[in-house]
Design an enzyme around this catalytic site. Structure first.
Site, PDB file in Angstrom:
ATOM      1  N   GLY A   1       0.873  -1.176   0.000  1.00  0.00           N
ATOM      2  CA  GLY A   1       0.000   0.000   0.000  1.00  0.00           C
ATOM      3  C   GLY A   1       0.905   1.220   0.000  1.00  0.00           C
ATOM      4  O   GLY A   1       1.832   1.307   0.824  1.00  0.00           O
ATOM      5  N   ALA A   2       0.641   2.161  -0.923  1.00  0.00           N
ATOM      6  CA  ALA A   2       1.590   3.259  -1.157  1.00  0.00           C
ATOM      7  C   ALA A   2       2.016   4.024   0.107  1.00  0.00           C
ATOM      8  O   ALA A   2       3.216   4.143   0.387  1.00  0.00           O
ATOM      9  CB  ALA A   2       1.021   4.201  -2.218  1.00  0.00           C
TER      10      ALA A   2
ATOM     11  N   GLN B   1      -5.617  -8.764  -2.155  1.00  0.00           N
ATOM     12  CA  GLN B   1      -5.619  -7.764  -1.069  1.00  0.00           C
ATOM     13  C   GLN B   1      -7.042  -7.443  -0.606  1.00  0.00           C
ATOM     14  O   GLN B   1      -7.252  -7.077   0.546  1.00  0.00           O
ATOM     15  CB  GLN B   1      -4.940  -6.464  -1.535  1.00  0.00           C
ATOM     16  CG  GLN B   1      -3.436  -6.563  -1.712  1.00  0.00           C
ATOM     17  CD  GLN B   1      -3.065  -6.871  -3.137  1.00  0.00           C
ATOM     18  OE1 GLN B   1      -3.834  -7.502  -3.866  1.00  0.00           O
ATOM     19  NE2 GLN B   1      -1.902  -6.454  -3.568  1.00  0.00           N
TER      20      GLN B   1
ATOM     21  N   ASP C   1      -1.620   4.712  -6.190  1.00  0.00           N
ATOM     22  CA  ASP C   1      -0.180   4.540  -5.918  1.00  0.00           C
ATOM     23  C   ASP C   1       0.624   5.728  -6.422  1.00  0.00           C
ATOM     24  O   ASP C   1       1.648   6.089  -5.853  1.00  0.00           O
ATOM     25  CB  ASP C   1       0.316   3.243  -6.540  1.00  0.00           C
ATOM     26  CG  ASP C   1      -0.255   2.070  -5.771  1.00  0.00           C
ATOM     27  OD1 ASP C   1      -1.402   1.692  -6.052  1.00  0.00           O
ATOM     28  OD2 ASP C   1       0.417   1.599  -4.834  1.00  0.00           O
TER      29      ASP C   1
ATOM     30  N   LYS D   1      -3.977  -0.419  -8.166  1.00  0.00           N
ATOM     31  CA  LYS D   1      -3.907  -1.871  -8.362  1.00  0.00           C
ATOM     32  C   LYS D   1      -4.549  -2.305  -9.673  1.00  0.00           C
ATOM     33  O   LYS D   1      -5.600  -1.794 -10.058  1.00  0.00           O
ATOM     34  CB  LYS D   1      -4.594  -2.544  -7.160  1.00  0.00           C
ATOM     35  CG  LYS D   1      -4.630  -4.050  -7.179  1.00  0.00           C
ATOM     36  CD  LYS D   1      -3.262  -4.688  -7.343  1.00  0.00           C
ATOM     37  CE  LYS D   1      -2.255  -4.258  -6.314  1.00  0.00           C
ATOM     38  NZ  LYS D   1      -0.867  -4.601  -6.662  1.00  0.00           N
TER      39      LYS D   1
END
Ligand code: MRU
Length: 353
Positions: free
Chosen positions: A49-50, A201, A242, A253
């Site tokens: 996760g960014a 995820q 992201d 994603k």
């Protein structure tokens, strides 16, 4: 004070993080005492996760600096730069990674330019900056949640993709932060969770978070979204990002782009929730965003079980780019940004710089 899920924290010169690879089966922590362990954790998705990747890199860099006993400012600078470079090579797409590295580099430079050369003081300054980045992330997410909740109506059925929750950040989340805030304000919301192949995820992490907080939700496979939209069962789509280019194109994603096109076709608002640290004003459009390609085994093997024949050719891009024309609004801590994105983003960055 923050009481929810703590994805990552600094404790006794150790970086502690939730092991996201083990979820949902097992809830365990990974303690990293050496910076290379943090790099491995970023690469193998123990932390992902960014914004969470950015926090992990900042703490990892502080850990790396702590392991050095430099004899001179030059030697410290050289080893510190090498550590930063190793973090920069861990994953290519999330802007937050590079944003956090740049912040740590600025902190190092200003601590190094102090009159006396005291490595311990520089190391403490770096630990302070990394923990600040972590705390700020949670505060920023709460702001995103507050701003975004104004878009949510009682009875909304919201589709989300991947995990843009507490686990993808230091805590609270971006897309899930908006949902959390709207629920806290008393709205009845139902969340549809895309399982998010290949690494799941959505199924593993987003469903785990929503269950923990009793937020009503239903898990679907990625290829079901269009069917639900056509039935009128989705009122909004909210995803994270992201990296967002200066024109508003957003990388997220893999599978996000398809959702955005479907949402456009069905007249469903499509929102991207992200902190300003995800926005890369040096990149003009999404075409310039580097897209990570990951190991094909993520597609062919699930938890040790083979899903495709040995030797099959595989292509595994981890992200795609949604052109800004499909994005209804970008929800940030600085407010809700709508078209023309480029002008609005430029205004915000001018005001915050
Ligand atoms: O490969 P991942 O799990 O790091 O990808 C994460 C995502 O795409 C998230 O949606 C994005 O980082 C936003 S997180 C707030």
């Amino acid at each position: 004070m923050h009481t929810g899920i703590r994805t990552i924290y600094w404790e006794n010169n150790t970086v502690v993080m939730i092991d996201q690879k083990a979820l949902p089966g097992e809830e365990k922590l990974l303690s990293c005492r050496h910076y290379t362990e943090v790099i491995t954790a970023i690469k193998d998705l123990t932390i992902r996760g960014a914004p969470a990747i950015g926090v992990a890199a900042a703490m990892g860099i502080a850990l790396g600096a702590l392991s050095l006993s430099p004899a001179s400012p030059e030697a410290f600078k050289k080893s510190f730069s090498e550590i930063c470079e190793q973090f920069a090579g861990s994953r290519p797409t999330a802007r937050n990674l590079f944003w956090a590295i740049e912040r740590m580099q600025r902190c190092f430079q200003s601590a190094l330019s102090a009159k006396r050369f005291v490595p311990g003081e520089i190391q403490q300054a770096l630990i302070g900056e990394a923990t600040r980045i972590c705390e700020e992330d949670i505060a920023v997410n709460r702001k995103i949640g507050f701003n975004g909740s104004s878009l949510i109506r009682d009875g909304d059925t919201i589709l989300t993709h991947c995990n843009a929750g507490a686990l993808a950040t230091a805590g609270y989340g971006t897309a899930l932060g908006v949902i959390r805030a709207a629920v806290a304000e008393g709205n009845n919301i139902h969340v549809f969770v895309d399982e998010t192949r290949p690494v799941l995820q959505g199924a593993r992490l987003t469903a785990w978070e929503l269950l923990k907080e009793n937020i009503p939700h239903t898990l679907i496979t990625d290829n079901m979204a269009g069917f639900l939209m056509k039935q009128g069962r989705i009122s909004k789509v909210i995803v994270g990002a992201d990296r967002i280019a200066a024109n508003g194109d957003a990388a997220n994603k893999i599978g996000t782009y398809s959702l955005a096109v479907l949402a456009g076709e069905h007249g469903i608002p499509f929102y991207v929730a992200a902190p300003l640290s995800t926005i890369d004003m040096t990149i003009r459009s999404g075409d310039e965003i580097p897209i990570e390609e990951r190991n094909g085994a993520e597609i062919t093997v699930i938890r040790g079980a083979r899903m495709a024949p040995e030797g099959v050719a595989v292509y595994n891009p981890a992200f795609d780019v949604t052109p800004h024309r499909y994005i209804t609004a970008i929800i940030t801590e600085a407010g809700i940004i709508t078209s023309p994105f480029q002008e609005r983003l430029e205004e915000i960055f001018r005001a915050t710089s």
